[in-house]
Write a protein that holds these residues in place. Structure first.
Motif, PDB file in Angstrom:
ATOM      1  N   LYS A 201       0.834  -1.203   0.000  1.00 26.31           N
ATOM      2  CA  LYS A 201       0.000   0.000   0.000  1.00 26.31           C
ATOM      3  C   LYS A 201       0.873   1.260   0.000  1.00 26.31           C
ATOM      4  CE  LYS A 201      -4.643  -0.498   0.567  1.00 26.31           C
ATOM      5  NZ  LYS A 201      -4.514  -1.498  -0.533  1.00 26.31           N
ATOM      6  N   ILE A 202       1.955   1.202   0.748  1.00 25.93           N
ATOM      7  CA  ILE A 202       2.847   2.366   0.775  1.00 25.93           C
ATOM      8  C   ILE A 202       3.357   2.669  -0.632  1.00 25.93           C
ATOM      9  CG2 ILE A 202       5.129   3.152   1.561  1.00 25.93           C
ATOM     10  CD1 ILE A 202       4.562   1.980   4.276  1.00 25.93           C
ATOM     11  N   SER A 203       3.789   1.634  -1.339  1.00 19.02           N
ATOM     12  CA  SER A 203       4.276   1.843  -2.705  1.00 19.02           C
ATOM     13  C   SER A 203       3.158   2.365  -3.596  1.00 19.02           C
ATOM     14  CB  SER A 203       4.786   0.539  -3.316  1.00 19.02           C
ATOM     15  OG  SER A 203       5.475  -0.230  -2.381  1.00 19.02           O
ATOM     16  N   GLU A 204       2.004   1.777  -3.406  1.00 19.30           N
ATOM     17  CA  GLU A 204       0.875   2.161  -4.245  1.00 19.30           C
ATOM     18  C   GLU A 204       0.564   3.649  -4.093  1.00 19.30           C
ATOM     19  OE1 GLU A 204      -2.623  -0.246  -3.577  1.00 19.30           O
ATOM     20  OE2 GLU A 204      -3.870   1.405  -4.343  1.00 19.30           O
ATOM     21  N   TYR A 205       0.508   4.102  -2.847  1.00  9.08           N
ATOM     22  CA  TYR A 205       0.176   5.503  -2.625  1.00  9.08           C
ATOM     23  C   TYR A 205       1.321   6.427  -2.984  1.00  9.08           C
ATOM     24  CZ  TYR A 205      -4.432   4.731  -0.865  1.00  9.08           C
ATOM     25  OH  TYR A 205      -5.763   4.402  -0.788  1.00  9.08           O
ATOM     26  N   ALA A 206       2.531   5.936  -2.864  1.00  9.36           N
ATOM     27  CA  ALA A 206       3.677   6.751  -3.279  1.00  9.36           C
ATOM     28  C   ALA A 206       3.541   7.073  -4.764  1.00  9.36           C
ATOM     29  CB  ALA A 206       4.985   6.012  -3.011  1.00  9.36           C
ATOM     30  N   VAL A 207       3.255   6.050  -5.552  1.00 13.35           N
ATOM     31  CA  VAL A 207       3.107   6.260  -6.993  1.00 13.35           C
ATOM     32  C   VAL A 207       1.890   7.131  -7.281  1.00 13.35           C
ATOM     33  CG1 VAL A 207       2.561   5.111  -9.170  1.00 13.35           C
ATOM     34  CG2 VAL A 207       4.266   4.124  -7.635  1.00 13.35           C
ATOM     35  N   ARG A 208       0.799   6.787  -6.668  1.00 16.90           N
ATOM     36  CA  ARG A 208      -0.441   7.507  -6.925  1.00 16.90           C
ATOM     37  C   ARG A 208      -0.316   8.984  -6.559  1.00 16.90           C
ATOM     38  NH1 ARG A 208      -5.962   5.385  -4.229  1.00 16.90           N
ATOM     39  NH2 ARG A 208      -5.236   3.480  -5.250  1.00 16.90           N
ATOM     40  N   ASN A 209       0.212   9.244  -5.374  1.00 16.74           N
ATOM     41  CA  ASN A 209       0.319  10.627  -4.930  1.00 16.74           C
ATOM     42  C   ASN A 209       1.327  11.419  -5.757  1.00 16.74           C
ATOM     43  OD1 ASN A 209      -1.478   9.856  -3.031  1.00 16.74           O
ATOM     44  ND2 ASN A 209      -0.187  10.273  -1.246  1.00 16.74           N
ATOM     45  N   LEU A 210       2.382  10.749  -6.174  1.00 16.04           N
ATOM     46  CA  LEU A 210       3.376  11.448  -6.983  1.00 16.04           C
ATOM     47  C   LEU A 210       2.774  11.883  -8.306  1.00 16.04           C
ATOM     48  CD1 LEU A 210       6.149  12.500  -7.489  1.00 16.04           C
ATOM     49  CD2 LEU A 210       6.850  10.242  -8.288  1.00 16.04           C
ATOM     50  N   ILE A 211       2.054  10.969  -8.938  1.00 10.95           N
ATOM     51  CA  ILE A 211       1.447  11.305 -10.224  1.00 10.95           C
ATOM     52  C   ILE A 211       0.432  12.425 -10.048  1.00 10.95           C
ATOM     53  CG2 ILE A 211      -0.072  10.418 -12.027  1.00 10.95           C
ATOM     54  CD1 ILE A 211       1.451   7.802 -11.872  1.00 10.95           C
ATOM     55  N   CYS A 212      -0.323  12.344  -8.978  1.00 10.44           N
ATOM     56  CA  CYS A 212      -1.272  13.412  -8.674  1.00 10.44           C
ATOM     57  C   CYS A 212      -0.544  14.737  -8.513  1.00 10.44           C
ATOM     58  CB  CYS A 212      -2.043  13.049  -7.408  1.00 10.44           C
ATOM     59  SG  CYS A 212      -2.900  14.422  -6.640  1.00 10.44           S
ATOM     60  N   GLN A 213       0.587  14.686  -7.841  1.00  7.99           N
ATOM     61  CA  GLN A 213       1.366  15.897  -7.600  1.00  7.99           C
ATOM     62  C   GLN A 213       1.918  16.459  -8.916  1.00  7.99           C
ATOM     63  OE1 GLN A 213       5.341  17.006  -5.058  1.00  7.99           O
ATOM     64  NE2 GLN A 213       4.043  15.404  -4.244  1.00  7.99           N
ATOM     65  N   ILE A 214       2.375  15.571  -9.771  1.00  7.49           N
ATOM     66  CA  ILE A 214       2.908  16.011 -11.061  1.00  7.49           C
ATOM     67  C   ILE A 214       1.805  16.662 -11.878  1.00  7.49           C
ATOM     68  CG2 ILE A 214       3.772  15.178 -13.283  1.00  7.49           C
ATOM     69  CD1 ILE A 214       5.278  12.983 -11.730  1.00  7.49           C
ATOM     70  N   GLU A 215       0.630  16.052 -11.833  1.00  3.75           N
ATOM     71  CA  GLU A 215      -0.415  16.505 -12.741  1.00  3.75           C
ATOM     72  C   GLU A 215      -1.258  17.650 -12.198  1.00  3.75           C
ATOM     73  OE1 GLU A 215      -2.292  12.840 -13.896  1.00  3.75           O
ATOM     74  OE2 GLU A 215      -0.575  12.242 -15.130  1.00  3.75           O
ATOM     75  N   THR A 216      -1.388  17.727 -10.884  1.00  2.00           N
ATOM     76  CA  THR A 216      -2.233  18.792 -10.341  1.00  2.00           C
ATOM     77  C   THR A 216      -1.484  19.721  -9.400  1.00  2.00           C
ATOM     78  OG1 THR A 216      -2.900  17.706  -8.298  1.00  2.00           O
ATOM     79  CG2 THR A 216      -4.073  17.068 -10.288  1.00  2.00           C
ATOM     80  N   GLY A 217      -0.292  19.346  -9.018  1.00  2.00           N
ATOM     81  CA  GLY A 217       0.464  20.190  -8.102  1.00  2.00           C
ATOM     82  C   GLY A 217       0.092  19.989  -6.643  1.00  2.00           C
ATOM     83  N   GLU A 218      -0.916  19.178  -6.411  1.00  2.00           N
ATOM     84  CA  GLU A 218      -1.356  18.970  -5.034  1.00  2.00           C
ATOM     85  C   GLU A 218      -0.422  18.015  -4.275  1.00  2.00           C
ATOM     86  OE1 GLU A 218      -5.197  17.133  -2.612  1.00  2.00           O
ATOM     87  OE2 GLU A 218      -5.117  17.081  -4.798  1.00  2.00           O
TER      88      GLU A 218
END
Lengths: 329, 329
Positions: A293-310
């Motif tokens: 889950k940690i890896s999953e959210y790391a990837v998910r949150n990073l992509i979110c950050q790249i795409e929305t800045g959040e």
DNA sequence: CTGAAAGCGCTTACAG
DNA sequence: CTGAAAGCGCTTACAG
């Protein structure tokens, strides 16, 4: 065997290089006939787009780097491998490219994070295993590329974090030991140089009134030695329980307890749930982190950050696993 | 923040782009004054050469890829991580770049090895973890890029190999068990689909006259189940000893023996020396592979192959580790 | 010892 | 729907 390029496909089909490129990048604006012709020719020729050229020419790059620090230090600890596997699997589902980079304190001194990212045109970064004394840890404080740090506390609102709620987990483990009837919980921490260690310590402190803390550098041997010495100098009592900030240290203590004939007399708990924890005798009560889950959210949150800045900060649920090492005879 | 390129350094120093490039690639043919000026300017501007551009323009590329198959399947088995760490460390001492790629059977079907290597301009390849049924295993038979395969037997004189001498190791372990007084050695193999499994099996066969072989798919559970069933149907005898082709399976058998109250009555040996082997009770007699050395020679031989064309096949020394699981009460 | 220029294999506005 | 052309950031013969 010459390398086959986009030009060869253009020649073969009688189309222009631009068109071939568009087909491969799904521009949509192309006739079905052309698409078919190009796809066929590419297959015939065995064409594969060159990723360096692609990277160089493309405006919108999509490369995520995973940086793991000190991957091969602790035997029995497979967390880096699990993170690696998890990140790869999750990234496979996206259209981001994956780059892996292993570092250590020597390499960190030679090349800054920013340098590394510039060289490789990195879009975003996942980083794990840093200690507070590491150059990259310092650098993260002022880093401006989208980044998610695993198991780290960074004072930078550009850097997202994903980790187990170490404070809460340590708190709950301490409470569990108290509830099991142990009066005096001794906390064996690793070092003050790791964020997770600090967090676990404060969780412990919050749960107990009479705190006793020792440091064993996350080392099985040092923990073993500590237990031997402590037994000699102060002596363990029935009401004691040991809570180690890592399974490796807990196992060192269990080994000492075997020598001291203290197994099943003094409770021991660890943290991590490494594979060993369930195999050792007595099996170890510990906190299980959910690395997938940690890896999953790391990837998910990073992509979110790249795409929305959040930028997000996320705790992943943990689980307290009660085993033999805390059930007294 | 604009990216700073070689052009910026040229502008800043009043020199040409070519000269800057030469300085960074140590062409030797340049005045000390120029070198200093360029180095200084580069530092001031924070210039880092772009690796994609470098790759694209350079004739002699130097990129070594490590491909690991199925990295996260078996808990407790850290071999992929050790190989990764070892390859990284050894490559760091050279001027080759490192690329990591994790694969699995699904991904292998989607993209051929050759495709992958073309995309990335790979100069040479180290590959580990393949099973005989894997597409990449097939592909290696006709592969023409410099390659070193770890723990694999490939019928292709372009592909080098590095591995433990599994035949010899299994032979010696079997002999050891016989010498310890066990008459009947039962071999629990993983599958016929792994080169190492085949080799271990033939080593076993060479050392014993009365062979008995079973398969447990390299799985702890299947080995456990096998032992339970065997005990029920045939029953273990004092003169029996079990030699499992992996520690994980040996541990499954030990677990079954606990249930069956056979610990210290029937000998068990494994293969690999994973961390668990020394921690489990009884600790496990096994064959230790030297993964650091394997990684070291994989890198060394690959570079030799790239630079001289010479393909090597190398066995790395192993060690038989005798522990409690083969000392009977 | 240094520079001008072509080229690596792509992408992407700009035209049509 | 497709093509011509510039450009990404380097390297490397070729001249001088």
């Amino acid at each position: 065997m010459k390398k086959v390029t986009i030009k060869d496909v253009a020649l073969q089909t009688g189309l222009s290089v631009s068109t071939i490129s568009r087909v491969f990048n799904n521009y949509g604006d192309i006739s079905d006939k052309t698409i078919k012709k190009v796809t066929l020719a590419a297959k015939e020729l065995g064409y594969t787009p060159n990723s360096a050229a692609k990277q160089l020419s493309s405006k919108k790059k999509k490369i995520i780097a995973l940086i793991l620090n000190e991957i091969n230090v602790t035997p029995g600890v497979a967390m880096p491998l699990e993170v690696l596997g998890g990140v790869v699997d999750n990234l496979d589902k996206t259209d981001y490219e994956f780059v892996f980079y292993a570092t250590n304190s020597t390499k960190q001194k030679q090349k800054s994070l920013k340098q590394f990212c510039n060289e490789r045109d990195i879009t975003g970064l996942i980083i794990q295993g840093l200690r507070i004394s590491d150059p990259y840890y310092q650098e993260l404080a002022t880093f401006d590329l989208p980044t998610v740090a695993i198991d780290l506390d960074i004072e930078n609102d550009k850097v997202g974090t994903v980790s187990t709620d170490n404070v809460k987990a340590a708190f709950e483990m301490t409470r569990l030991l108290i509830n099991l009837g142990h009066k005096n919980i001794i906390f064996i921490n690793g070092t003050k140089m790791a964020t997770v260690a600090q967090a676990r310590e404060s969780g412990y402190l919050a749960a107990t009134e009479h705190s006793q803390i020792f440091y064993a550098n996350f080392s099985e041997n040092e923990a073993y030695q500590w237990a031997i010495d402590y037994a000699k100098n102060k002596g363990f009592k029935k009401e004691d329980a040991i809570f180690a900030a890592s399974d490796i240290m807990a196992i060192g203590i269990i080994k000492a307890f075997r020598t001291l004939n203290l197994v099943n007399k003094v409770a021991v708990a660890g943290f991590d749930d490494i594979t060993l924890a369930s195999y050792i005798t007595p099996s170890l009560t510990t906190v299980r982190q959910d690395i997938r889950k940690i890896s999953e959210y790391a990837v998910r949150n990073l992509i979110c950050q790249i795409e929305t800045g959040e930028v997000k900060h996320r705790f992943i649920p943990f689980q307290i696993i009660e085993r033999e090492s805390t059930s007294m005879s």
